[in-house]
Design a protein around this motif. Structure first.
Motif, PDB file in Angstrom:
ATOM      1  N   ASP A 137       1.056  -1.303   0.081  1.00  0.00           N
ATOM      2  CA  ASP A 137       0.188  -0.159  -0.251  1.00  0.00           C
ATOM      3  C   ASP A 137       0.998   1.336   0.568  1.00  0.00           C
ATOM      4  O   ASP A 137       0.459   2.304   0.033  1.00  0.00           O
TER       5      ASP A 137
ATOM      6  N   ARG B 235      -0.047  13.102   4.500  1.00  0.00           N
ATOM      7  CA  ARG B 235      -0.927  11.882   4.575  1.00  0.00           C
ATOM      8  C   ARG B 235      -0.373  10.910   5.233  1.00  0.00           C
ATOM      9  O   ARG B 235      -1.435   9.549   5.423  1.00  0.00           O
TER      10      ARG B 235
ATOM     11  N   ARG C 213      -2.631   7.518   8.023  1.00  0.00           N
ATOM     12  CA  ARG C 213      -2.367   6.142   7.521  1.00  0.00           C
ATOM     13  C   ARG C 213      -2.022   5.620   8.410  1.00  0.00           C
ATOM     14  O   ARG C 213      -1.762   4.177   8.495  1.00  0.00           O
TER      15      ARG C 213
END
Length: 149
Positions: A37, A79, A83
């Motif tokens: 990911d 970002r 996460r």
């Protein structure tokens, strides 16, 4: 001043060098996306953080190390923080700047992604060169990087 144009052979080598960089980066990014990911930018940040024993660096130092503008680093970290891969903290020692540190989630994520990345690097570059050629490549890239610095 007159320009010393590249010879046909110099031009061929230069254009192939540019093509190699472009295609190698694109293939590594595709491989990374397919196996994890992470983007290559995520991976680059996590590598820099795992390179230091504390797992944390000043954000300005990270920007310098990556060769990125501070705004790009800030957006990237935002970002990644969302996460759970990194965390930011203020520098309490001097009140200037901020730190970014890798989280346990970030360590697990890069730990899972790194073997696939190494396999890609081997498949795309290392396995196509003899040990001597790879050492030559190292010396040449070191010399070119020194010229840029």
């Amino acid at each position: 001043m007159t320009t010393e144009w590249l010879t046909d052979e110099q031009q061929r080598i230069w254009r192939n060098w540019l093509r190699l960089n472009r295609e190698l980066n694109a293939t590594l990014a595709r491989d990374m996306a397919a196996a994890s990911d992470l983007s290559m930018a995520d991976f680059a940040v996590l590598v820099k953080l795992t390179d230091v024993p504390s797992g944390r660096v000043r954000i300005s130092e990270l920007a310098d190390e990556l060769g990125w503008e501070r705004s790009r680093v800030s957006h990237q970290l935002k970002r990644m923080q969302g996460r759970g891969l990194v965390e930011r903290s203020e520098c309490v020692e001097d009140g200037r700047g901020s730190f970014v540190g890798i989280t346990e989630e970030g360590r697990e994520t890069i730990g899972a992604a790194a073997p696939g990345h190494v396999e890609s690097v081997r498949r795309l570059v290392v396995d196509h060169l003899t040990p001597e050629e790879y050492a030559d490549l190292g010396r040449l890239t070191d010399r070119l990087l020194e010229a840029l610095d």
